[in-house]
Design an enzyme around this catalytic site. Structure first.
Site, PDB file in Angstrom:
ATOM      1  N   GLN B 236     -23.906  59.941 -12.630  1.00 36.17           N
ATOM      2  CA  GLN B 236     -24.240  60.505 -11.308  1.00 36.17           C
ATOM      3  C   GLN B 236     -24.416  62.194 -11.594  1.00 36.17           C
ATOM      4  OE1 GLN B 236     -20.655  57.624  -9.602  1.00 36.17           O
ATOM      5  NE2 GLN B 236     -21.296  59.359  -8.096  1.00 36.17           N
ATOM      6  N   CYS B 384     -15.534  58.937  -1.698  1.00 37.22           N
ATOM      7  CA  CYS B 384     -15.185  59.990  -0.817  1.00 37.22           C
ATOM      8  C   CYS B 384     -14.911  61.156  -1.755  1.00 37.22           C
ATOM      9  CB  CYS B 384     -13.541  59.794  -0.540  1.00 37.22           C
ATOM     10  SG  CYS B 384     -12.539  59.832  -1.810  1.00 37.22           S
ATOM     11  N   GLU B 759     -19.836  58.714   2.770  1.00 36.13           N
ATOM     12  CA  GLU B 759     -18.438  58.475   2.462  1.00 36.13           C
ATOM     13  C   GLU B 759     -17.490  58.398   3.765  1.00 36.13           C
ATOM     14  OE1 GLU B 759     -18.675  60.317  -1.771  1.00 36.13           O
ATOM     15  OE2 GLU B 759     -17.966  61.654  -0.114  1.00 36.13           O
TER      16      GLU B 759
END
Ligand SMILES: Cc1cc2nc3c(=O)[nH]c(=O)nc-3n(C[C@H](O)[C@H](O)[C@H](O)COP(=O)(O)OP(=O)(O)OC[C@H]3O[C@@H](n4cnc5c(N)ncnc54)[C@H](O)[C@@H]3O)c2cc1C
Lengths: 283, 805
Positions: B236, B384, B759
């Protein structure tokens, strides 16, 4: 999740299967849809140096309906769901099959694999006990018959000898009402508790009843005493309570991620009373 | 004279810029099975790695015998800590300032920990080889409870000096990692003492796992001839991985190329560095051949980054009228065997201090204690921004409990405590500056949309019917108003391993009026190739369909900190707009030259520059692009390119109002979601269709977490939920219908006003589902039960409340 090495056999007749089983003994196992066996092999919980695929054996296929029903071992759950004549002579099979796993798995999973596997989570063994089905096994000495109600000894321990193949299951067409009620956490899950019920009526009294429970012991549980609580009654709330209480005495659930024993018993009671109510309505 | 058709609106529509529900360009390859994921990468001579993993949660390693494995035909190497030690690679730094064993160094601290790495000619031989490695363990006492761990004399991390400070200050106990404090302790305690009403509760947010469809993996390929290492992986944050690999391996950074190909979901699971990456790199350096390592599902669930596991003890106080006066929170954070949280360096508990939520709470205090236990390391932000979902769950539960304490409607309690529109920018008691918001409007719209008052009436009737024996089903109304903090973030307070959390975009316009833009982020399914082209289309007036977006190759893309914490749009999206504006500024000069007017006499109009007051005199961006390459414009360099590194001045604060209406069968514990209404305010909306998709996906993950998903351990530290049979992932069948809605409050500091949305639905969804369960039982005295609300736990709640007769 990588299986150990194995040899793959794909015989075209039953005798070859049986000779392969005899030749390799413990090292060989038949594979039908593979949806119970392959996961075990990938987890290396089952090591099978010789895998014998049953796909090309015609003798194991086919559904015969009428007053006596015969389902070949290699019949898939999807075949059952889509067989219209079976849906009218034994609709409980469709109702139960639709609650097994998910559509993709049902294209692969077979009746033979489901009943021969001996996993207490499988739905068809309880169903077959409820139907009082007979299993046809074929070994080196030829065919023999075993009652579903006598077949299961413990988890993965059955009446079947290592060199026998499940050929078909047979049972009588259903008279009266039926219900298969299963509680599960999600699609594709084995039962938290499931109940198979068949009931017939004489006027307003219950003439025959048959109850079997799934995933509430290390084998399916045929509940003869619970069935007796209903026969000859008007199936009042009180009668259902008695049947449920008798069923609770017969099961022996274990704690797992689906919940503690007390919850499993509660869920068993709920699914059974709902199944009895539905079967009685349909009777 | 130029042709004035098509008209302005049509030209705008042709761009498919901001606000267009443009179809996702990446879906063409994804839906045809043409994606290119790590496991699709096959290189000449590629080897495969597999791990020997610990069956025990805590054990000393007495011996490791690799002879039988090495003797297996096709096994090339078996690495253990002893082999990595001379290279200094048997331990590696974590993102949280701790260190983590790459391969077990003397002991293991969690079930599934990496003990040895087998390298073989194919994946099957690697697995067979791993079976043949003999490891002798001596079991040690296991600590799975963080509260016990803080009292126990069993020391988990024997490598650490118990008296020395950790990365985040003093440690109170050998199994203690850090204490993080924000706000005013004494002042808050005084306020609590003096208030009319105080509600107190322990809110547990259980351990779960992001469980992306694609597990973690990599292919390391060391080219011994040119000295270059290429590392393909499910990263990521590919640029940060390159820097980390350089720092720990000693290879110069220009000799390392990190490539994140298509990624099948990340959700935080793919932010950190894992032993599999290090071992694969070492194995490739040693063998001179490419080495692939891809986790299986069980390894993913058991060993790579978990999420949550926060025990949040809270106190909230208010006046009799319901005005909140203070909030106190003490969190015990279970980090497992190593502190491998992925948080900005200065925030060991992430942005947990957003736990005052959407409310104007004058005084607050938060303390977080991190604890080592015998569980897998991690603590990542599962869809999140760093611990924001824990914070949102905490405050949204505390509000509900306070409402019970006050005997007040929870919707009204929220309304009277919301930060008011005219209070923005608002500085919270725990130190954040909320950039913008309009909570009352969103809340009223949501309550109206679901018919809140009627629902409460229906619920009251249902309770009566239940008590009268007419039904066995209860009705729960789950309310949530959440405020997120996303877009990390300002370099002044956000860095990871010292790398400032800016992000970047580089644009090249081609002569014929199409373009390529490269970013420092990496899509894992969010649709960057679609939406970033839309931002640019609106900024530079070229159609989104003519703009290629590329990410994930560190040799070509500009440096950036990657995609997580909803930061791509707030940070890289801003960089994209800023780079676009640089292009536009140069285009303006070229246009003015071509139109033979002063620079200030032309203005931008959708896809062209027009002479002010003479709209028929213009040059389209397409024409300008060509001119940039074929005309000598005095005083201007040829070409049309720009790069922007964007350091945001502040975070963004998306918010939303979610309402869940749930039916619960008290006998089976089964639930049915009758209605789910989700209003999101993510500022400027780039692509409404993608927003809707993100909200549906995030809500479904929230549903899983609230209603069943968990990583559970038994007392021996065995993972009980290591397969998808027991780890709940909902199918279409379990997934309810969602109604989405929005208000739009643009971020005042973001170049296009966007705030990030990916998120929000997880952050707001979890408390909405959980509050619905709590609400259903409220009339029978329920205050607080812990998630996940699976069948047996709901049944137990009903049973404990005496609802089974
Ligand atoms: C995700 C998932 C969910 C599932 N959910 C359910 C569920 O809810 N309910 C349920 O009942 N099942 C469920 N199943 C199991 C599925 O129905 C299986 O396919 C079935 O139980 C076994 O059938 P099979 O044909 O796949 O057997 P296989 O996996 O091929 O074989 C199973 C066992 O039976 C033996 N065997 C197979 N055929 C014969 C034969 N003719 N003679 C002798 N021995 C034989 C094999 O040697 C093996 O030991 C699920 C499976 C999966 C993967």
């Amino acid at each position: 999740m990588i299986p150990a090495a194995f040899d793959y056999h794909r015989p075209t007749d039953l005798n070859s299967v049986i000779s392969l089983l005899q030749e390799h003994g413990d090292d060989a196992r038949v594979i039908a849809g593979g949806h119970s066996l392959i996961p075990l092999m990938k987890l290396r919980m089952a090591e099978v140096p010789h895998l014998i695929d049953l796909q090309s054996i015609d003798a194991l296929t086919g559904i015969e309906t009428g007053s006596k029903i015969r389902i070949g071992a290699m019949t898939t759950q999807s075949d059952i769901i889509n067989n219209t004549s079976l849906a009218s002579s034994a609709p409980i099979l469709k109702e139960a099959s639709l609650q097994i796993a998910d559509p993709q798995i049902r294209y692969m999973g077979t009746v033979g694999g489901n009943v021969a596997n001996g996993d207490p989570g499988n739905d068809m063994p309880g169903l077959m006990q409820c139907l009082d089905a007979t299993y046809i096994l074929c070994g080196p000495e030829g065919e023999r018959e075993v009652k579903a109600r006598d077949f299961y000894h413990a988890a993965y321990m059955t009446e079947r000898e290592d060199d026998e193949v499940m050929v078909a299951v047979t049972f009588d067409a259903i008279k009266g009402g039926y219900a298969y009620v299963k509680q599960k956490r999600k699609i594709g899950d084995y039962a938290t508790a499931a109940a198979a019920v068949i009931m017939s009526k004489d006027g307003s009294t219950c003439k025959e009843a048959s109850i079997a429970m799934t995933n509430l012991s290390d084998t399916p549980i045929f509940c003869g005493a619970a069935s007796d609580c209903l026969i000859g009654t008007s199936v009042s709330a009180e009668d259902i309570k008695n049947a449920v209480a008798s069923m609770i005495d017969a099961i022996d659930p274990a704690e797992d991620n689906r919940g503690p024993v007390e919850f499993k018993k509660h869920a068993a009671a709920v699914v059974l009373s709902r199944a009895i109510e539905r079967a009685w309505q349909r009777a | 004279m130029n042709d004035m058709t098509p008209d302005r609106n049509e030209r705008k529509a042709n761009l498919k810029g901001l606000g267009s529900s443009r179809k996702r360009v990446e879906d063409l390859r994804f839906t045809q099975g043409k994606g290119n994921y790590v496991d699709d990468i096959k290189l000449e001579g590629m080897l495969h790695g597999d791990f020997v993993r610990s069956p025990y949660a805590h054990a000393r390693i007495k011996s490791i015998n690799t002879d039988a494995a090495m003797a297996l035909d096709g096994v090339l190497a078996v690495l253990t800590a002893k082999d990595l030690e001379p290279l200094g690679l048997h331990w590696m730094p974590t993102l949280a300032g701790d260190k983590q064993m790459v391969l077990a160094d003397g002991k293991v601290l969690f079930q599934g920990q990496e003990v040895a790495y087998v390298v073989a000619k194919d994946r099957y031989i690697a697995a067979d080889g791993a079976e043949l490695v003999e490891v002798e363990y001596e079991e040690l006492p296991v600590l799975v409870d963080p509260f016990e761990a803080l009292k126990s004399d069993v020391v988990l991390r024997e490598d650490l000096d118990p008296k020395a400070d950790g990365a985040h200050g003093p440690r109170k106990h050998p199994n203690h990692i850090f204490t993080w404090e924000v706000g005013e302790k004494e002042a808050t305690e005084e306020v609590l003492d003096a208030s009319d009403v105080v509600a107190e509760e322990m809110v547990y947010y259980h351990r779960t796992h992001p469980c992306p469809l694609e597990t973690c993996g990599c292919v390391a390929s060391m080219d011994k001839v040119n000295g270059k290492l290429t590392l393909y992986g499910t990263f990521q944050a590919p640029h940060a991985i390159r820097t980390v690999v350089s720092l720990i391996s000693g290879l110069e950074e220009h000799n390392i190329r990190v490539i994140s190909p298509d990624i099948g979901g990340g959700f935080g699971n793919k932010v950190g560095a894992y032993p599999g990456y290090v071992c694969s790199v070492v194995a490739s350096i040693v063998t001179g051949l490419p080495v692939k390592w891809v986790e299986d599902r069980m390894e993913n669930l058991m060993t790579t980054a978990f999420a949550r596991d926060y025990w949040m003890k809270g106190k909230i106080s208010a006046t009799k009228e319901g005005k909140i006066t203070g909030l106190w929170c003490h969190t015990t954070a279970d980090h497992g065997g190593f502190d491998a949280c992925a948080d900005p360096t200065k925030f060991p508990a992430g942005f947990m201090n957003i736990c005052t939520g959407s409310y104007d709470i004058p005084t607050a205090y938060l303390a977080v204690d991190g604890v080592y236990t015998n569980k897998a390391p991690g603590g990542v932000a599962y869809r999140c921004s760093f611990r924001v979902t824990e914070a949102a769950y905490f405050i949204e539960r505390m509000i509900e409990v306070l409402a019970i304490e006050l005997n007040m409607d929870a919707a009204e309690l929220r309304r009277i405590n919301f930060i008011k529109q005219d209070q923005f920018p608002y500085t919270s008691a725990l130190g954040w500056e909320y950039d913008s918001g309009d909570y009352h409007t969103a809340w009223d719209k949501a309550l109206k949309a679901v018919g809140y008052d009627d629902l409460r009436k229906e619920q009251a009737q249902r309770v009566e019917d239940f008590k009268a024996g007419k039904t066995r089903k209860l009705l729960g109304i789950g309310l949530t108003h959440f405020t997120e903090i996303v877009g990390a973030g300002p370099v002044k307070n956000c860095d990871i391993l010292g790398l400032g959390m800016f992000d970047s975009c580089e644009i090249r316009i081609h002569p014929t009026g199409s373009a390529i833009a490269r970013l420092g982020t990496i899509s894992q399914g969010q649709g960057h190739a679609t939406t970033f082209a839309q931002i640019l289309a609106s900024e530079i007036g070229l159609p989104a369909d003519s703009i290629t977006i590329e990410e994930g190759d560190t040799d070509t893309a500009p440096y950036g900190l990657g995609t997580y914490g909803s930061r791509s749009t707030p940070v890289a999206g801003a960089a994209t707009a800023m780079a676009g504006r640089k292009i536009r500024a140069k285009a303006q000069m070229i246009a003015a030259y071509m139109l033979e007017v002063h620079d200030d006499d032309v203005e931008f109009d959708v896809d062209r520059f027009v002479v002010k007051g003479a709209p028929e005199r213009f040059k389209t961006m397409k024409e300008i692009a060509f001119a940039a390459y074929n005309q000598a414009v005095p005083g201007i360099e040829p070409g049309l390119e720009a790069v922007s590194y964007y350091d945001p001045p502040n975070m963004t604060y998306p918010f939303g109002a979610y309402i869940c209406v749930m039916e619960i069968d008290v006998d089976t514990g089964e639930h049915e979601i009758r209605q789910f209404y989700a209003l999101d305010d993510c500022g400027t909306r780039i692509n409404p269709m993608i927003i809707e998709g993100q909200v549906h996906g995030g809500l479904t993950e929230a549903l899983s977490i609230a209603m069943g998903q968990e990583i559970a351990y038994d007392n021996m530290g065995n993972v009980k939920t290591g397969t998808l049979m027991d780890f709940f992932l909902p199918t279409a069948w379990e997934t309810p219908n969602y109604t989405t809605d929005h208000t739009t409050t643009p971020s005042p500091h973001h170049p296009i006003g966007a705030k990030g949305v990916g998120e929000s639905p997880n952050v707001g969804g979890v408390p909405a589902f959980s509050n619905a369960v709590h609400d259903a039982f409220k009339a029978f005295g329920l205050r607080q039960v812990h998630m996940p609300h699976d069948h047996w736990r709901i049944w137990k709640t009903a049973n404990d409340l005496g609802l089974h007769g």
